[in-house]
Design a protein around this motif. Structure first.
Motif, PDB file in Angstrom:
ATOM      1  N   SER A 170      -6.909 -13.444  22.204  1.00 59.20           N
ATOM      2  CA  SER A 170      -6.087 -12.581  21.720  1.00 59.20           C
ATOM      3  C   SER A 170      -5.397 -12.898  20.172  1.00 59.20           C
ATOM      4  N   ILE A 171      -5.988 -12.357  19.403  1.00 56.44           N
ATOM      5  CA  ILE A 171      -5.435 -12.823  17.872  1.00 56.44           C
ATOM      6  C   ILE A 171      -3.902 -12.331  17.791  1.00 56.44           C
ATOM      7  N   ARG A 172      -3.738 -11.212  18.301  1.00 53.80           N
ATOM      8  CA  ARG A 172      -2.217 -10.804  18.043  1.00 53.80           C
ATOM      9  C   ARG A 172      -1.383 -11.450  18.987  1.00 53.80           C
ATOM     10  N   GLY A 173      -2.005 -12.173  20.320  1.00 54.30           N
ATOM     11  CA  GLY A 173      -1.184 -12.947  21.189  1.00 54.30           C
ATOM     12  C   GLY A 173      -0.726 -14.332  20.533  1.00 54.30           C
ATOM     13  N   ASN A 174      -1.635 -14.834  20.032  1.00 53.04           N
ATOM     14  CA  ASN A 174      -1.715 -16.071  19.313  1.00 53.04           C
ATOM     15  C   ASN A 174      -0.678 -16.070  18.155  1.00 53.04           C
ATOM     16  N   VAL A 175      -0.717 -14.989  17.270  1.00 50.68           N
ATOM     17  CA  VAL A 175       0.171 -14.905  16.373  1.00 50.68           C
ATOM     18  C   VAL A 175       1.647 -14.874  16.711  1.00 50.68           C
ATOM     19  N   ALA A 176       1.755 -14.152  18.048  1.00 52.62           N
ATOM     20  CA  ALA A 176       3.133 -13.956  18.667  1.00 52.62           C
ATOM     21  C   ALA A 176       3.740 -15.158  19.161  1.00 52.62           C
ATOM     22  N   GLU A 177       2.842 -15.932  19.751  1.00 55.37           N
ATOM     23  CA  GLU A 177       3.112 -17.150  20.146  1.00 55.37           C
ATOM     24  C   GLU A 177       3.354 -18.384  19.321  1.00 55.37           C
ATOM     25  N   TYR A 178       2.413 -18.518  18.394  1.00 57.15           N
ATOM     26  CA  TYR A 178       2.268 -19.559  17.550  1.00 57.15           C
ATOM     27  C   TYR A 178       2.475 -19.308  16.143  1.00 57.15           C
ATOM     28  N   GLY A 179       2.472 -18.108  15.691  1.00 60.20           N
ATOM     29  CA  GLY A 179       2.775 -17.962  14.205  1.00 60.20           C
ATOM     30  C   GLY A 179       4.107 -18.048  13.913  1.00 60.20           C
ATOM     31  N   TYR A 180       4.412 -18.264  12.679  1.00 59.97           N
ATOM     32  CA  TYR A 180       5.597 -18.239  12.031  1.00 59.97           C
ATOM     33  C   TYR A 180       5.530 -17.975  10.560  1.00 59.97           C
ATOM     34  N   ASN A 181       6.927 -17.869   9.721  1.00 59.52           N
ATOM     35  CA  ASN A 181       6.568 -17.490   8.350  1.00 59.52           C
ATOM     36  C   ASN A 181       5.792 -16.257   8.247  1.00 59.52           C
ATOM     37  N   ILE A 182       6.078 -15.216   9.077  1.00 61.47           N
ATOM     38  CA  ILE A 182       5.219 -13.915   8.809  1.00 61.47           C
ATOM     39  C   ILE A 182       5.717 -12.767   7.961  1.00 61.47           C
ATOM     40  N   CYS A 183       4.949 -12.175   7.442  1.00 70.02           N
ATOM     41  CA  CYS A 183       5.451 -11.025   6.416  1.00 70.02           C
ATOM     42  C   CYS A 183       4.603  -9.866   6.923  1.00 70.02           C
ATOM     43  N   TYR A 184       5.204  -8.702   6.982  1.00 69.29           N
ATOM     44  CA  TYR A 184       4.759  -7.409   7.427  1.00 69.29           C
ATOM     45  C   TYR A 184       4.581  -6.564   6.258  1.00 69.29           C
ATOM     46  N   VAL A 185       3.416  -5.834   6.294  1.00 66.92           N
ATOM     47  CA  VAL A 185       2.980  -4.927   5.181  1.00 66.92           C
ATOM     48  C   VAL A 185       2.349  -3.434   6.027  1.00 66.92           C
ATOM     49  N   GLU A 186       2.939  -2.559   5.695  1.00 65.34           N
ATOM     50  CA  GLU A 186       2.763  -1.168   6.275  1.00 65.34           C
ATOM     51  C   GLU A 186       1.439  -0.653   5.995  1.00 65.34           C
ATOM     52  N   TYR A 187       0.678   0.237   6.620  1.00 64.88           N
ATOM     53  CA  TYR A 187      -0.468   0.961   6.167  1.00 64.88           C
ATOM     54  C   TYR A 187      -0.754   2.132   7.184  1.00 64.88           C
ATOM     55  N   GLU A 188      -1.491   2.816   6.570  1.00 64.99           N
ATOM     56  CA  GLU A 188      -2.105   4.284   7.406  1.00 64.99           C
ATOM     57  C   GLU A 188      -3.522   3.793   7.935  1.00 64.99           C
ATOM     58  N   GLN A 189      -3.592   3.939   9.260  1.00 61.92           N
ATOM     59  CA  GLN A 189      -4.889   3.773   9.824  1.00 61.92           C
ATOM     60  C   GLN A 189      -5.685   4.734   9.520  1.00 61.92           C
ATOM     61  N   GLN A 190      -7.123   4.490   9.084  1.00 63.67           N
ATOM     62  CA  GLN A 190      -8.038   5.634   8.677  1.00 63.67           C
ATOM     63  C   GLN A 190      -8.939   5.976   9.963  1.00 63.67           C
TER      64      GLN A 190
END
Length: 317
Positions: free
Chosen positions: A179-199
């Motif tokens: 799981s990419i999102r799981g690895n991001v949550a567990e091991y990620g740091y210095n994260i920036c968030y950008v909003e978008y509309e899903q097509q």
């Protein structure tokens, strides 16, 4: 020397999307992101349509810009992470093959990455998909965020930019979770968030049916939360307490009416079925956790490759 950016795209039965997606990405980098050296990397999950044939066409047409990995079987979620780990540039962009992730957001994502963020996560603010499906997903993400120990990112569906430093962390794990999102949550740091509309999907339909989505949801929920195990303990304790009280009541009534009070088969059947159903439920939960542990300790590959195209032809200018 230009910074190299990999666009990592897993695909399965996307015959109508891979060629136009390639053309639009190359046009985007030529006009707006010419300061980067772009490599588009597809990873195909054993498609059953003409996806592979069309990937071979674009690989032949753009040998320095497009490359592909063909898996020997369909690994779905595993190949998404595997594709990212095969990149060798300064960063990698995860992109879905169905145009639901807007490619026009890529310049903004890369700009945030240039500001020093290791991960730029694109967050779905709104979606053009089925509203019921969107709100069910939203509820699921909220539950994951609330109960996971690592703090799942709400409405994050892998679309984003991943710095080489973060990918090196995942490469260093013996058995990374797919799981990419799981690895991001567990091991990620210095994260920036950008909003978008899903097509909406430009063509075709989602490869995940309701059962596939449910299985994926349960797998992630088991891997990153222990709330179900705690609930199993609570439910088991409550069931034991109820059965114990019923047993005491019938035992006392039997003692007070030894010769007249018939115990009867009804309470016995009720107790047997109640305890049996409770045990099945609890064993199912415990079994899911055991399965999760087995997957993590098994030294199995994320995918099994059949062949690669153009990995020897990368343009390195």
């Amino acid at each position: 020397m230009k910074k190299k950016v990999y666009i990592c795209i897993p695909c399965y039965n996307e015959e109508d999307n891979v060629i136009p997606l390639t053309e639009e990405l190359l046009k985007l980098f030529e006009k707006q992101l010419c300061q980067y050296n772009c490599v588009i990397q597809f990873i195909d999950n054993c498609s059953e349509d003409k996806t592979r044939e069309r990937l071979e066409i674009v690989c032949q047409k753009y040998p320095d810009r497009v490359r592909a990995i063909f898996n020997s079987r369909n690994f779905k979620g595993n190949s998404a992470l595997y594709g990212l780990l095969q990149s060798s540039g300064e960063c990698a962009v995860y992109l879905s093959a169905d145009f639901q992730d807007p490619i026009e957001k890529i310049p903004e994502l890369l700009q945030k990455w240039e500001e020093g963020y290791l991960i730029v996560a694109a967050i779905k603010k709104t979606s053009k998909e089925n509203p019921i499906k969107y709100h069910v997903r939203d509820l699921y993400y909220k539950l994951m965020h609330k109960y996971s120990e690592v703090g799942f990112i709400e409405q994050f569906c892998n679309f984003g930019v991943y710095d080489k430093k973060f990918l090196d962390i995942i490469r260093g794990l013996k058995n990374p979770n797919y799981s990419i999102r799981g690895n991001v949550a567990e091991y990620g740091y210095n994260i920036c968030y950008v909003e978008y509309e899903q097509q909406i999907r430009r063509s075709g339909h989602s490869k995940y049916n309701i059962f596939g989505l449910f299985n994926l949801a349960i797998t992630n929920f088991i891997d990153y939360t222990d709330i179900l195990l705690k609930a199993a303990i609570f439910i088991g304790g409550f069931g034991f307490f109820v059965c114990f009280i019923i047993a005491i009541i019938f035992f006392i009534r039997k003692l007070l009416n030894w010769s007249q009070y018939a115990m009867g088969i009804a309470p016995i059947l009720i107790g047997v079925f109640f305890v049996g159903a409770l045990n099945m439920f609890l064993l199912g939960i415990i079994g899911e956790y055991i399965l999760s542990v087995r997957k993590k300790v098994t030294d199995a590959p994320l995918v099994i490759e059949e062949k690669r195209l153009n990995f020897e032809n990368e343009k390195i200018d």
